[in-house]
Design a protein around this motif. Sequence first.
Motif, PDB file in Angstrom:
ATOM      1  N   THR A   1      45.830   1.042 146.974  1.00 22.55           N
ATOM      2  CA  THR A   1      46.220   0.974 145.491  1.00 22.55           C
ATOM      3  C   THR A   1      44.987   0.589 144.876  1.00 22.55           C
ATOM      4  O   THR A   1      44.621   1.043 143.784  1.00 22.55           O
TER       5      THR A   1
ATOM      6  N   GLY B   1      47.061  -2.995 160.861  1.00 22.97           N
ATOM      7  CA  GLY B   1      47.488  -4.161 161.512  1.00 22.97           C
ATOM      8  C   GLY B   1      48.820  -4.496 161.165  1.00 22.97           C
ATOM      9  O   GLY B   1      49.695  -3.794 160.318  1.00 22.97           O
ATOM     10  N   MET B   2      49.350  -5.824 161.445  1.00 23.19           N
ATOM     11  CA  MET B   2      50.647  -6.194 161.193  1.00 23.19           C
ATOM     12  C   MET B   2      50.828  -7.692 160.903  1.00 23.19           C
ATOM     13  O   MET B   2      49.890  -8.304 161.504  1.00 23.19           O
ATOM     14  N   SER B   3      51.836  -8.219 160.285  1.00 22.42           N
ATOM     15  CA  SER B   3      51.754  -9.805 160.330  1.00 22.42           C
ATOM     16  C   SER B   3      51.954 -10.256 161.757  1.00 22.42           C
ATOM     17  O   SER B   3      51.537 -11.507 161.855  1.00 22.42           O
TER      18      SER B   3
ATOM     19  N   MET C   1      44.794  -7.818 163.199  1.00 23.63           N
ATOM     20  CA  MET C   1      44.435  -6.398 163.328  1.00 23.63           C
ATOM     21  C   MET C   1      44.411  -5.958 164.604  1.00 23.63           C
ATOM     22  O   MET C   1      44.190  -6.620 165.683  1.00 23.63           O
TER      23      MET C   1
ATOM     24  N   SER D   1      54.788  -0.480 149.639  1.00 25.02           N
ATOM     25  CA  SER D   1      54.550  -0.097 147.930  1.00 25.02           C
ATOM     26  C   SER D   1      53.372  -1.003 147.440  1.00 25.02           C
ATOM     27  O   SER D   1      53.350  -2.375 147.564  1.00 25.02           O
ATOM     28  N   GLY D   2      52.349  -0.307 147.348  1.00 26.11           N
ATOM     29  CA  GLY D   2      51.085  -1.186 146.997  1.00 26.11           C
ATOM     30  C   GLY D   2      50.738  -2.184 147.921  1.00 26.11           C
ATOM     31  O   GLY D   2      50.214  -3.297 147.665  1.00 26.11           O
ATOM     32  N   GLY D   3      50.981  -1.981 149.197  1.00 21.13           N
ATOM     33  CA  GLY D   3      50.528  -2.848 150.323  1.00 21.13           C
ATOM     34  C   GLY D   3      51.479  -3.914 150.565  1.00 21.13           C
ATOM     35  O   GLY D   3      51.137  -4.832 151.373  1.00 21.13           O
TER      36      GLY D   3
ATOM     37  N   LYS E   1      62.021   1.871 141.279  1.00 14.13           N
ATOM     38  CA  LYS E   1      61.494   2.144 140.293  1.00 14.13           C
ATOM     39  C   LYS E   1      62.363   3.140 139.285  1.00 14.13           C
ATOM     40  O   LYS E   1      62.158   3.485 138.173  1.00 14.13           O
TER      41      LYS E   1
ATOM     42  N   PHE F   1      58.041  -6.686 143.162  1.00 12.14           N
ATOM     43  CA  PHE F   1      57.507  -5.459 143.784  1.00 12.14           C
ATOM     44  C   PHE F   1      58.569  -4.912 144.848  1.00 12.14           C
ATOM     45  O   PHE F   1      58.718  -3.445 145.217  1.00 12.14           O
TER      46      PHE F   1
ATOM     47  N   LEU G   1      42.309  -9.979 146.940  1.00 11.38           N
ATOM     48  CA  LEU G   1      43.451  -9.846 147.598  1.00 11.38           C
ATOM     49  C   LEU G   1      44.437 -11.152 147.322  1.00 11.38           C
ATOM     50  O   LEU G   1      43.835 -12.318 147.490  1.00 11.38           O
TER      51      LEU G   1
ATOM     52  N   PHE H   1      43.444  -8.899 141.117  1.00  8.27           N
ATOM     53  CA  PHE H   1      42.587  -7.475 141.209  1.00  8.27           C
ATOM     54  C   PHE H   1      42.429  -6.990 139.933  1.00  8.27           C
ATOM     55  O   PHE H   1      43.430  -6.836 139.203  1.00  8.27           O
TER      56      PHE H   1
HETATM   57  C1  MCA Z   1      53.409  -5.004 141.220  1.00 11.91           C
HETATM   58  N1  MCA Z   1      54.103  -4.072 140.970  1.00 11.91           N
HETATM   59  C2  MCA Z   1      54.398  -3.234 141.981  1.00 11.91           C
HETATM   60  C3  MCA Z   1      53.686  -4.009 143.105  1.00 11.91           C
HETATM   61  N2  MCA Z   1      52.853  -4.846 142.594  1.00 11.91           N
HETATM   62  N3  MCA Z   1      55.483  -2.566 142.039  1.00 11.91           N
HETATM   63  C4  MCA Z   1      55.475  -1.960 143.433  1.00 11.91           C
HETATM   64  N4  MCA Z   1      54.664  -2.325 144.434  1.00 11.91           N
HETATM   65  C5  MCA Z   1      53.925  -3.112 144.433  1.00 11.91           C
HETATM   66  N5  MCA Z   1      52.835  -3.745 145.154  1.00 11.91           N
HETATM   67  C6  MCA Z   1      55.045  -3.782 139.486  1.00 11.91           C
HETATM   68  C7  MCA Z   1      55.618  -5.069 139.071  1.00 11.91           C
HETATM   69  O1  MCA Z   1      56.794  -5.238 139.265  1.00 11.91           O
HETATM   70  C8  MCA Z   1      55.502  -4.877 137.586  1.00 11.91           C
HETATM   71  O2  MCA Z   1      56.571  -4.011 137.152  1.00 11.91           O
HETATM   72  C9  MCA Z   1      54.433  -4.173 137.450  1.00 11.91           C
HETATM   73  O3  MCA Z   1      53.915  -3.423 138.738  1.00 11.91           O
HETATM   74  C10 MCA Z   1      52.939  -4.971 137.091  1.00 11.91           C
HETATM   75  O4  MCA Z   1      53.053  -6.073 137.724  1.00 11.91           O
HETATM   76  P1  MCA Z   1      51.636  -6.919 138.174  1.00 11.91           P
HETATM   77  O5  MCA Z   1      51.643  -7.912 138.879  1.00 11.91           O
HETATM   78  O6  MCA Z   1      50.814  -7.065 136.869  1.00 11.91           O
HETATM   79  O7  MCA Z   1      50.953  -5.865 139.043  1.00 11.91           O
HETATM   80  P2  MCA Z   1      49.415  -5.774 139.628  1.00 11.91           P
HETATM   81  O8  MCA Z   1      48.837  -7.115 139.524  1.00 11.91           O
HETATM   82  O9  MCA Z   1      49.062  -4.474 138.923  1.00 11.91           O
HETATM   83  O10 MCA Z   1      49.629  -5.623 141.247  1.00 11.91           O
HETATM   84  C11 MCA Z   1      49.571  -4.631 141.935  1.00 11.91           C
HETATM   85  C12 MCA Z   1      48.583  -4.764 143.163  1.00 11.91           C
HETATM   86  C13 MCA Z   1      49.324  -5.908 144.010  1.00 11.91           C
HETATM   87  C14 MCA Z   1      47.179  -5.657 142.690  1.00 11.91           C
HETATM   88  C15 MCA Z   1      48.515  -3.482 143.932  1.00 11.91           C
HETATM   89  O11 MCA Z   1      50.742  -5.293 143.984  1.00 11.91           O
HETATM   90  C16 MCA Z   1      48.767  -6.250 145.035  1.00 11.91           C
HETATM   91  O12 MCA Z   1      47.935  -7.341 145.023  1.00 11.91           O
HETATM   92  N6  MCA Z   1      48.899  -5.817 146.215  1.00 11.91           N
HETATM   93  C17 MCA Z   1      48.343  -6.095 147.438  1.00 11.91           C
HETATM   94  C18 MCA Z   1      49.307  -6.475 148.414  1.00 11.91           C
HETATM   95  C19 MCA Z   1      48.641  -7.043 149.966  1.00 11.91           C
HETATM   96  O13 MCA Z   1      47.740  -7.866 149.678  1.00 11.91           O
HETATM   97  N7  MCA Z   1      49.151  -6.559 150.871  1.00 11.91           N
HETATM   98  C20 MCA Z   1      48.754  -6.980 152.119  1.00 11.91           C
HETATM   99  C21 MCA Z   1      49.779  -7.373 153.101  1.00 11.91           C
HETATM  100  P3  MCA Z   1      57.308  -4.113 135.882  1.00 11.91           P
HETATM  101  O14 MCA Z   1      56.347  -4.048 134.678  1.00 11.91           O
HETATM  102  O15 MCA Z   1      58.502  -3.325 136.026  1.00 11.91           O
HETATM  103  O16 MCA Z   1      57.822  -5.707 135.785  1.00 11.91           O
HETATM  104  S1  MCA Z   1      49.104  -7.798 154.740  1.00 11.91           S
HETATM  105  C22 MCA Z   1      49.476  -6.326 155.565  1.00 11.91           C
HETATM  106  O17 MCA Z   1      50.161  -5.405 155.189  1.00 11.91           O
HETATM  107  C23 MCA Z   1      48.824  -6.263 157.087  1.00 11.91           C
HETATM  108  C24 MCA Z   1      49.497  -6.921 157.939  1.00 11.91           C
HETATM  109  C25 MCA Z   1      47.650  -5.543 156.845  1.00 11.91           C
HETATM  110  O18 MCA Z   1      47.384  -4.330 157.661  1.00 11.91           O
HETATM  111  O19 MCA Z   1      46.711  -5.815 155.950  1.00 11.91           O
END
Ligand code: MCA
Length: 513
Positions: free
Chosen positions: A259, A309-311, A315, A414-416, A483, A479, A211, A239
Motif C-alpha cells: 500500500t 515473512g511471518m510473525s 524473514m 489488508s494494507g499489510g 468495507k 483495519f 512503518l 506514513f
Molecule cells: C487504515 N485503514 C485500513 C487500514 N489502515 N483499512 C484496511 N486496511 C488497513 N491496513 C482504514 C481505517 O480504518 C480508516 O477507515 C481509514 O483507513 C483511515 O485510517 P488511517 O489510520 O488514517 O489510515 P492510514 O494512516 O492511511 O493507514 C494505512 C496504512 C497502515 C499506512 C497502510 O494500514 C499501515 O501502516 N499499514 C502497515 C501495516 C504493517 O506494518 N504491516 C506489517 C505486518 P475509516 O475512515 O472508515 O475509519 S508484519 C508482517 O506482515 C510480516 C511478518 C512481514 O512479512 O512483514
Amino acid sequence: MKNKNLINSNLFSALRANFPKDLNAVAVETDQGLLYSWHDLERSTAMLANLLKSLDLPVGARIAMQVEKSVEAMMLYLATLRAGYVFLPLNTAYQSAEIEYFIENAEPAVVVCSAKNFGWVSKIAFKAGTQNVFTLDDDRTGTLLDRAAHCSDQHDAVPRQADDLAAILYTSGTTGRSKGAMLTHGNLLSNALTLKDYWGWKNGDVLIHALPIFHVHGLFVALHGALINGSKMIWMAKFDPKLVLKKLPEATVFMGVPTLYVRLLAEPGLNQEACRHMRLFIAGSAPLLIETFTDWQQRTGQTILERYGMSETIMLTSNPYRGEQGERRGGTVGFPLPDVSVRVCGDDGKNLPTGEIGAIQVKGPNVFKGYWRMPDKTKEEFTPDGWFKTGDVGKIDTLGYITIVGRSKDLIISGGYNVYPAEIEAYINDMKGVAESALVGVPHPDFGEVGVAVVIAKSGAQVNGDDVVASLKAQLANFKIPKKCFVVPELPRNTMGKVQKNVLREQYKALFA
Ligand code: MCA
Ligand code: AMP
C-alpha cells in the motif's frame, strides 16, 4: 558460520556492538525535527532498563506496550531486551475487548499505554494482576519517562541465551483467537545478521522508517536492520507519501508494505531524480502486484526487492540484492534466505517436484519457539520432522524462485495488516437478528485486499448492512472492519453444507475495481 558465535548473547548487546564509533553522530531524526544521537539511545535505554530492573520483576516478565509510535517507544523495546525481559507490542488500533484478551492471555508484569487510554487499560491490567501501568505519549511525556528520569544511565545488559524469549507477537488465528508467537534472542539476531549481509547494508546507509513498530516489519526488519548496521534512521510517526518523497534524497533504504508503494506512485513528484540516492526499496507483508512492481521500475528506474515473512519466522525468503545472485523477479518472493530452508509439500506431506503447487514449510534459526501457552497448537503447526507449516501455498521454479499463489489459512491481508475472518464473523454472528455470516477478501486498489461481509438474517428479522459495520467499528480495530456488508437471503454452499467463500470472492471481486 559467522552468525552463530554472536547468537549466544543479548540481542541488545549485539545491536549495541554495531553502533558507530562516534556516539555523538545522529542515530534518529524525527519528522518533528528532533535529533537523537547514538549516545542518547545508549543512555536512555539504560535508564529505562534500570527502571524495569528496579521493579524487581520475575525472569521472563512481559512488558506490554500500546502507544503511538515515538523514539521513546522504540527505546522501551530496546530497554526491555537490555534488561532481559520479554517485549509485547500491541497495535494502537486495538480496542478494549482485544486488549483485554492480550493482557489476560500474556499476563504482563508491566503495561505501558497512552495517557488518554490509562483509565480503561489500567482497569483491564490491574484486573489481570499487572502491578505496573505506566503512560507514554508521543510528545515525550508520561509516567514512564518521569520515573526513568530518576534512574542511572549506566546499565550492563543482562546476559541472555539464544533460546531465551525476547518478544511475543500476537497473530490472529483461523479459529478467531489470537496466538502469541514466542520469538527468541537467537531468532531475531540470526535474522538481523542474515539480512544485514543479504541486503548489502553498508556505511552511510540511511533508512526511512515509516512503518508502525508493533509488527515484525517495522519493529524487527526495519529497526534491527538500521541498528545492526549503525545506520541513521529518518523516523516518521505515520506514513505520509509527501514526506517520504521529500526525504528520499537524504536516504538510501526504504521498506514498506505494498500500500505504501501504491500511495507513493500516486505522487506526481516520484521520479528517477527523487530516488537518485536510493540504494534499495524493499516490499513485503502482503503480495506486491506486478503492476506496482513494473510501474515503480518505470517511474523510478529502481527495482523493488520483494521478500516474504511471518510473525512466527521473521524473514524467510528474499529476492536477491546483488545482481550476480540473479534478478529481482516481480510476482515472486525470491529465494530462501541463507540459513533458512523452505520446502513445498503435497497433501501427503511429501516434497513436491519443482514447479508444483503445495504447502510452504520452513525450518531454520529464525523459526519461533512456539505459541505462548498453547503447546497443542504449536505441535499442530509443526510436522513430525520439525518443519513449520506457514499456511501459505506456493511453488518453487527451476531457478529456485518461490512464488506464493495463495493461502490455505482463511486470512485477509489488508494494507499489510492481517484480518482473520473467523474473528469478525463471530462478532457479526452475535449481533441481533443475524443467523450467519461470511467475511471474504476482495481486491482493493489501495489496501490490496479488503474484507466484505455477507450476512443472512434470522427468519423474520431485519438486519441492515451499515448497522453491522457501525457495530463492528465500536468493537474492533479499524483495519478489521469490512468495507461493505451485504445482507442476502442465502450463502452459496457445497454439498457438505460448507460456505463456498471462493464463490463469494468471485461475486464481489469487482466491487472496488
Ligand atoms: C487504515 N485503514 C485500513 C487500514 N489502515 N483499512 C484496511 N486496511 C488497513 N491496513 C482504514 C481505517 O480504518 C480508516 O477507515 C481509514 O483507513 C483511515 O485510517 P488511517 O489510520 O488514517 O489510515 P492510514 O494512516 O492511511 O493507514 C494505512 C496504512 C497502515 C499506512 C497502510 O494500514 C499501515 O501502516 N499499514 C502497515 C501495516 C504493517 O506494518 N504491516 C506489517 C505486518 P475509516 O475512515 O472508515 O475509519 S508484519 C508482517 O506482515 C510480516 C511478518 C512481514 O512479512 O512483514
Ligand atoms: P503475519 O505473520 O500475521 O504478519 O503475516 C504473515 C503472512 O503475510 C504470511 O503468512 C503471508 O501470507 C503474508 N506475506 C508476507 N509477506 C508476503 C509477500 N511478500 N507476499 C505475499 N504474502 C506475504
